[in-house]
Design a protein around this motif. Sequence first.
Motif, mmCIF file in Angstrom:
data_model
loop_
_atom_site.group_PDB
_atom_site.id
_atom_site.type_symbol
_atom_site.label_atom_id
_atom_site.label_comp_id
_atom_site.label_asym_id
_atom_site.label_seq_id
_atom_site.Cartn_x
_atom_site.Cartn_y
_atom_site.Cartn_z
ATOM 1 N N PHE A 1 -5.902 -1.078 -10.123
ATOM 2 C CA PHE A 1 -4.897 -0.097 -8.990
ATOM 3 C C PHE A 1 -4.155 -1.168 -8.278
ATOM 4 C CE2 PHE A 1 -3.652 2.791 -5.912
ATOM 5 C CZ PHE A 1 -2.982 3.592 -6.856
ATOM 6 N N CYS B 1 -4.328 0.375 4.957
ATOM 7 C CA CYS B 1 -4.281 1.800 4.266
ATOM 8 C C CYS B 1 -3.241 2.484 4.735
ATOM 9 C CB CYS B 1 -5.858 2.437 4.125
ATOM 10 S SG CYS B 1 -5.543 4.000 3.320
ATOM 11 N N VAL B 2 -2.260 3.349 4.100
ATOM 12 C CA VAL B 2 -1.461 4.192 4.623
ATOM 13 C C VAL B 2 -1.921 5.571 4.564
ATOM 14 C CG1 VAL B 2 0.423 2.482 4.713
ATOM 15 C CG2 VAL B 2 0.070 3.722 2.736
ATOM 16 N N ASP B 3 -2.886 5.915 3.995
ATOM 17 C CA ASP B 3 -3.242 7.242 3.815
ATOM 18 C C ASP B 3 -2.395 8.040 2.715
ATOM 19 O OD1 ASP B 3 -5.522 6.995 5.419
ATOM 20 O OD2 ASP B 3 -4.483 7.899 7.012
ATOM 21 N N CYS B 4 -2.266 7.413 1.598
ATOM 22 C CA CYS B 4 -1.219 7.936 0.556
ATOM 23 C C CYS B 4 -1.956 8.683 -0.533
ATOM 24 C CB CYS B 4 -0.480 6.921 -0.024
ATOM 25 S SG CYS B 4 -1.267 5.923 -1.224
ATOM 26 N N GLY B 5 -3.411 8.507 -0.453
ATOM 27 C CA GLY B 5 -4.200 9.121 -1.370
ATOM 28 C C GLY B 5 -4.224 8.729 -2.935
ATOM 29 N N GLN B 6 -3.209 7.888 -2.966
ATOM 30 C CA GLN B 6 -2.749 7.387 -4.393
ATOM 31 C C GLN B 6 -4.083 6.921 -5.217
ATOM 32 O OE1 GLN B 6 0.191 8.482 -6.313
ATOM 33 N NE2 GLN B 6 -0.309 9.628 -4.596
ATOM 34 N N CYS B 7 -4.823 6.576 -4.666
ATOM 35 C CA CYS B 7 -6.339 5.727 -5.263
ATOM 36 C C CYS B 7 -7.327 6.807 -5.695
ATOM 37 C CB CYS B 7 -6.773 4.486 -4.400
ATOM 38 S SG CYS B 7 -7.227 5.163 -2.825
ATOM 39 N N PRO C 1 0.908 -1.058 0.146
ATOM 40 C CA PRO C 1 0.077 -0.117 0.042
ATOM 41 C C PRO C 1 0.727 1.360 0.018
ATOM 42 C CG PRO C 1 -0.582 -1.625 1.882
ATOM 43 C CD PRO C 1 0.570 -1.972 1.225
ATOM 44 N N GLY C 2 0.649 2.313 -0.890
ATOM 45 C CA GLY C 2 1.185 3.334 -0.830
ATOM 46 C C GLY C 2 2.657 3.291 -1.868
ATOM 47 N N VAL D 1 -8.726 8.912 2.377
ATOM 48 C CA VAL D 1 -9.702 8.489 1.353
ATOM 49 C C VAL D 1 -10.777 7.963 1.983
ATOM 50 C CG1 VAL D 1 -7.913 8.827 -0.406
ATOM 51 C CG2 VAL D 1 -8.794 6.509 0.314
ATOM 52 N N CYS E 1 -4.131 -1.995 -5.006
ATOM 53 C CA CYS E 1 -3.781 -1.581 -3.709
ATOM 54 C C CYS E 1 -4.278 -2.799 -2.660
ATOM 55 C CB CYS E 1 -3.952 -0.309 -3.064
ATOM 56 S SG CYS E 1 -3.506 0.090 -1.402
ATOM 57 N N ILE F 1 -12.323 0.179 2.174
ATOM 58 C CA ILE F 1 -10.993 0.308 2.553
ATOM 59 C C ILE F 1 -10.668 -0.239 3.649
ATOM 60 C CG2 ILE F 1 -9.183 2.099 3.120
ATOM 61 C CD1 ILE F 1 -10.490 3.963 1.067
ATOM 62 N N ALA G 1 -5.195 -2.581 0.333
ATOM 63 C CA ALA G 1 -6.164 -2.213 1.049
ATOM 64 C C ALA G 1 -7.612 -1.581 0.669
ATOM 65 C CB ALA G 1 -5.539 -0.850 1.682
ATOM 66 N N LEU G 2 -7.824 -1.882 -0.858
ATOM 67 C CA LEU G 2 -8.965 -1.946 -1.541
ATOM 68 C C LEU G 2 -9.531 -3.338 -1.388
ATOM 69 C CD1 LEU G 2 -8.259 0.414 -4.536
ATOM 70 C CD2 LEU G 2 -9.416 0.971 -2.401
HETATM 71 S S1 SF4 Z 1 -4.921 5.756 0.267
HETATM 72 FE FE1 SF4 Z 1 -5.546 4.150 -1.281
HETATM 73 S S2 SF4 Z 1 -4.047 3.624 -2.353
HETATM 74 FE FE2 SF4 Z 1 -3.244 4.680 -0.453
HETATM 75 S S3 SF4 Z 1 -2.981 2.824 0.898
HETATM 76 FE FE3 SF4 Z 1 -4.953 3.737 0.916
HETATM 77 S S4 SF4 Z 1 -6.309 2.474 -0.332
HETATM 78 FE FE4 SF4 Z 1 -4.177 2.087 -0.788
#
Ligand code: SF4
Length: 627
Positions: A579, A600-606, A370-371, A563, A581, A595, A583-584
């Motif tokens: 994608f 999830c690491v709160d990267c916001g990439q998704c 994740p991230g 997210v 991840c 999520i 965490a999805l």
């Molecule tokens: S913010 Fe989205 S991409 Fe990032 S770790 Fe959480 S679910 Fe995965």
Amino acid sequence: MRAEILLGNEAIALGLVENGVHVAAAYPGTPSSEILAAVRGWSTRLGRRVHTEWSTNEKVAFEVALAASWSGLRSAVAMKQVGLNVASDPLFSAAYTGVKGGFVVIPADDPGPHSSQTEQDSRLLALSAKVPVLDPSTPAEARSMVEAAFVLSERFSTPVILRPTTRLCHALQSLDTSPASQPSDAVSPVRFRKEPTRWTATPRLRNRLHVELNRKLKEIEAAFEQSPLNRVEGPAGPARLGVIASGVAFANAREALDQMGVEIPVLKLGTPFPLPQTRVARFLAEADLVLVLEEPDACIELQISDRTRVRGRLDGTIPGAGELSPEIIYSVLGGLLAEVGISPAAAAFPAPKLDVESLSLPARPPRLCPGCSHRSAFFAMKREFGPQAIYPSDIGCYTLGINLRAVDTFLDMGSGITLADGLYKASQITGDDRPILATIGDSTFLHSGLPPLINAVHTGARFVLVILDNHTTAMTGFQPTAASPRRAAEPDGRRVSLAELARACGVSFVETSSPYEHDAFRALLRRAYRHTQAPDGGVAVVIADWPCILDDPSPIRENPIPVEITLECDGCRYCVEAFECPALVLRSDGSRVDIDRSVCVDCGQCLDACYKGYIVARPAEASVPAS
Ligand code: SF4
Ligand code: SF4
């Protein structure tokens, strides 16, 4: 005495330091990666002065350590088994030139293979290079074999290969860690002595050195006939069945025979090459049938000229590929014991306490973390160029881009660029106009990417090369690269620039962007592709710059983007598949995706991963007043 539980790799490192190694170099690769870090640790703890370095590749590491040996110092080089291919050029030559200070080469083999592209046997490369091999069965033996390797190397002026395998490298054993010997830290008055007839590889002198090498091998074989590293265990005299075993296969055979309650002679060979032929012939003469157990291929068996009463990998008694697990050895031994009329006390392999096979566990294939910024880079490439583009890639974490369908090939270190180069040249003949986007990691680019890039530029290839720069060698445990911002302790070292290197290779389009900045990164990919199509264009290099999330999470910690998925999500799975991840998570009834907050690491990439716009930034949570 001080007992500590050590990994096999830590035991090897202790053996190196306590036996006076002065220079140790390595390139990281599983299962060998812990050796160099442990040499650093032991040298600090034992107060020894040892130069250690993560070299840019295995050939470089080999030659750095070899030069130290030529200067009279004890030295060592470590790598994974396929790394020995990269270092094979100096390996073959060093066998001819010989060494001064003891020189130990440690290629860690990977029967299975667990984390390698092949399960090649380093002992067979040693046989071809004419370099003697020691093959330990346990961490304790590996540690003690280091001393034997240094002594052998200095006595016969030859590199010596110490060959561990995955199960030994990562086995744990309690060892007495008081240093086995107390070498003086002061270097005896040695220094490099000019000797052009030996150190220069001119063909005229090679024939003489080859003759000398052949003589040396005969003398080493004679020494191995008497070596305590080879011994017979079990009953002496004539036997219906005997076993010859080396490495971890010996430990597994020993265990299987003990469980079966069977006593047959076992020749434990710690020196598989050159084979102590007389000792082996004597053992063969005493037994009606002999089973050879070794990993990952047939090396001992190959050196036995009369194999009429020998069973092993070559005649198919043992499977031709894969590890020799205790279960396989138990089953093969059981069959042969029945054939020669011996009934074991326990006929079946003991049932495991937990039958893992019967458990229905969810499949968890390896995925990018994740991230991980590689995911963002691949997602952007796929968005811009679609499934029709061709995506050659390379060796590293990012091979997992195969799950995102953004990796079509990987072969060996550096091949992402050379295959892109070759695919472009083929496309000019076949008329294939699909875009070519190659990917390579920062460490792999420094390891083997420069000559391929020079070749591609020089011969007029056109493709986009994305260097996935996560500032570390992540897959093997975050070892620094020459371009890492956080470098290991080389006080006079300098950080090199990937962009400057690419420009120095002749690339005129070199730009850097963070794959976390989606719009900017995709715009850069478009510009790079246009450069490959321009009349005066060529190879375009894009540096995708973002630290590995596990090695340096600080950018996300400082700027988290939480997210959430809105209630409109209909479970179409697009985000999960495109994608990927971890965490999805698709609900078990398939109704929607959630999520997993524990991952999830709160990267916001998704945020871009749902084309319907149902993945959105979570509003800042109302602050909860302290009670
Ligand atoms: S913010 Fe989205 S991409 Fe990032 S770790 Fe959480 S679910 Fe995965
Ligand atoms: S978040 Fe979007 S892409 Fe993912 S399953 Fe739901 S609707 Fe499909």
